[in-house]
Structure formats: C-alpha cells, structure tokens
Scaffold this active site. Structure first.
Site, mmCIF file in Angstrom:
data_model
loop_
_atom_site.group_PDB
_atom_site.id
_atom_site.type_symbol
_atom_site.label_atom_id
_atom_site.label_comp_id
_atom_site.label_asym_id
_atom_site.label_seq_id
_atom_site.Cartn_x
_atom_site.Cartn_y
_atom_site.Cartn_z
ATOM 1 N N SER A 160 33.110 35.548 42.795
ATOM 2 C CA SER A 160 32.824 33.800 43.121
ATOM 3 C C SER A 160 31.436 33.853 43.155
ATOM 4 O O SER A 160 31.152 33.906 41.383
ATOM 5 C CB SER A 160 32.809 33.427 44.753
ATOM 6 N N ASP A 254 44.259 31.172 45.823
ATOM 7 C CA ASP A 254 42.744 30.813 45.279
ATOM 8 C C ASP A 254 42.314 29.041 44.735
ATOM 9 O O ASP A 254 42.835 29.428 43.802
ATOM 10 C CB ASP A 254 41.812 31.980 45.033
ATOM 11 N N HIS A 284 41.586 33.879 48.535
ATOM 12 C CA HIS A 284 39.491 33.573 47.337
ATOM 13 C C HIS A 284 39.136 35.095 48.337
ATOM 14 O O HIS A 284 39.340 35.097 49.587
ATOM 15 C CB HIS A 284 38.945 33.130 47.800
#
Length: 316
Positions: A160, A254, A284
């Site tokens: 991320s 996501d 995610h």
C-alpha cells in the site's frame, strides 16, 4: 470472480461498526482505532529479530531486522537483504503491525528483512516519508557488514503506502551506486494526483474506501503540494527505463487496483522485467490477514518465490 467467502466474513465483521467521519477524524484517533484491532497470525518463525536505528539526514529512524532460520543456524553474512516499508496510508501502522509479513518474507525468500519505521503524516508531511525511504535504502546498501548481509544483494518491498515508498526508492536510486535487484509491491499507491476507475467501481464496501484514500492523501500532503511529483506518484515518472525488476500484486476488489496495474504495464513497456498478478476475490490489505484469509498465506508464498529468485539469480 465473486468476493472470496473468507473476505466476505471479514467485511461482515466490520459492517456493524459506525462509519468514519473523515471531516472530523484525526490521525491520532485513527491510529488508536487500529491499535485496538489485530488478531492475525504472527507469521513464520524466524531465527532472530533485532531492533536498530538508521541514521539519516533528517534524524534517526527506528527499524527492525528479521533473520531467517538457515541450515546450520548461521548464515555468515551470505544472505541478501530486503528493505521493507509498511502500509497505513502514510498515517498509521509501524514495525509491529507488519511483523507477520516481514517474518514470512524473510523465511520464505531466504532473505534478511529490514523493516523501516519512516516518519508519518500529518506530523511529517510529504516528502518526509519518501526521503526517509531513499535514505534508509542508501544506508542499508552502504552497511552490509553491520547488517551481516551479502554486499550488493538488495531488494525493496512494501504494501500500500509502503509499496509507494518502495517504488519511489527504486526509481530515485536507479542511477546511483545503490543496486536494487527487485521491487516487490503489494497493492501499491502509485498515483496520488488522480483517481482511476476502480476508485468508483471498488471505492465503497471493500475495507479500503475511496473516501479513506482521499483522507490519507490530505494528511500526507500540505496544501499546494505537488502530488504528481514522482516522489509522491511513481506512475507520474515519464521515464521508467532502468528501474529494478518488479513483482506487483493487485487485489480485485481494491480502489487502488487500476493504478497498480497501470504501473505494472508502464514498467513492462519500458523494458523492465515485471510480474503482475491480480489476486481474484480479494480486497486491499489481504496479505496481512494471516490466519484469517487463506489467500494471505498463498500470496506471500508466491511473492517470496519471485523475490528469492530475483535476489539469488544475480549471483548464479
């Protein structure tokens, strides 16, 4: 494909929680909320974990070194190094929240992992985290003896926001004396300047929301900051030639899916050896949910295999 049933169960557990009011939410409150969660498997057993400090121009950074179990119990400095950056929207998380990922990568890829506790926003806004990432990789590359790793065998990794920092470091250091063999990016943030179609199609109901991403960016960037600067948005770089080979894992459900996949395509078009996998049925952050999602274990095994191949292929 449909959302994975195990992921559905995770989302159902979150469904009863009150929605976040991003107009009022503060970073400390968000961090406290995350600290109350957890409950995931700790990851693979490793031989040793050591807390240390990385000196940088902006001040010392806390870090943690993970050394895998090896045959005979002594690696004698023969193992490669992977510098890891945790996710958390540039605002939250740290060494403890991502220890399970680091342990699994260390053990399964046969690499020492150096996890870096970079500065967080909004206390330290852009480009603080990006500069910390580059400084940490430079220091790691220059100090293989102190870290007891093999000189010249170095990768970067992150998930991320941490994937953003790993990608930034791979770009910024490509023409330096730091030789990065590979970048492993789990559902990375690579475009802070614009929103891709998956923000609309996957932006609500799948853990990470479009509104949450907007709040993260508002914490990270001061008003007027250049969000399209490659230090912030690796996808904005016009020239990607010479960047380290990449493994990029995206998640089907996501909001960051499309930008991650666009970056994989851009790297491949620039002649960078790139492996991309869209993990079906997942959301995610799924790789961190060890012990809850079978897909977490599977993706870490696959990612570690590509990382190990890249780190050891350069010495064969």
């Amino acid at each position: 494909m449909a959302l994975d049933p195990q992921a559905q169960a995770v989302l159902a557990a979150f469904a009863g929680m009150p929605p976040l009011d991003f107009a009022q939410l503060s970073a400390p409150a968000y961090r406290a909320m995350l600290a109350a969660g957890g409950g995931f498997a700790p990851g693979d057993p490793v031989a040793a974990e050591e807390d240390l400090t990385i000196p940088t121009a902006s001040g010392p950074l806390a870090a943690r070194l993970y050394r895998p179990v090896t045959e005979g119990g002594n690696d004698n400095g023969r193992l490669p190094l992977t510098v890891f950056f945790h996710g958390g929207g540039f605002v939250s998380c740290g060494l403890d929240t991502h220890a399970n990922l680091c342990r699994c990568l260390a053990q399964r890829a046969r690499t020492v992992v150096l996890s870096v506790d970079y500065r967080l926003a909004p206390e330290a806004r852009f480009p603080a985290a990006a500069l910390d990432a580059c400084d940490a990789v430079r220091w790691a590359a220059a100090n293989p003896g102190d870290l007891r790793v093999r000189p010249g065998a170095l990768a970067v990794a992150g998930d991320s926001a941490g994937g953003n920092l790993a990608a930034v470091a791979a770009q910024q250091l490509r023409h330096s004396d730091v030789n990065i063999a590979h970048q492993l990016l789990f559902y990375p943030v690579v475009d802070c300047a614009s929103e891709h179609p998956s923000y609309e199609s996957m932006g609500d109901g799948y853990f990470l929301t479009a509104d949450m991403m907007r709040w993260f960016k508002d914490q990270y960037f001061a008003e007027g900051a250049q969000r399209a600067d490659p230090l912030a948005s690796p996808l904005a770089a016009t020239d990607l030639m010479g960047v380290a080979g990449a493994t990029i894992i995206s998640a089907e459900y996501d909001p960051l899916r499309d930008e991650a996949e666009h970056y994989a395509a851009r790297l491949a078009q620039a002649g960078v050896l790139t492996t991309h996998l869209r993990w079906p049925g997942q959301m995610h952050g799924f790789a961190s949910l060890l012990g809850v999602l079978d897909a977490a274990d599977h993706t870490l095994t696959m990612a570690a295999r590509t990382l190990r191949h890249a780190l050891y292929a350069q010495n064969t």
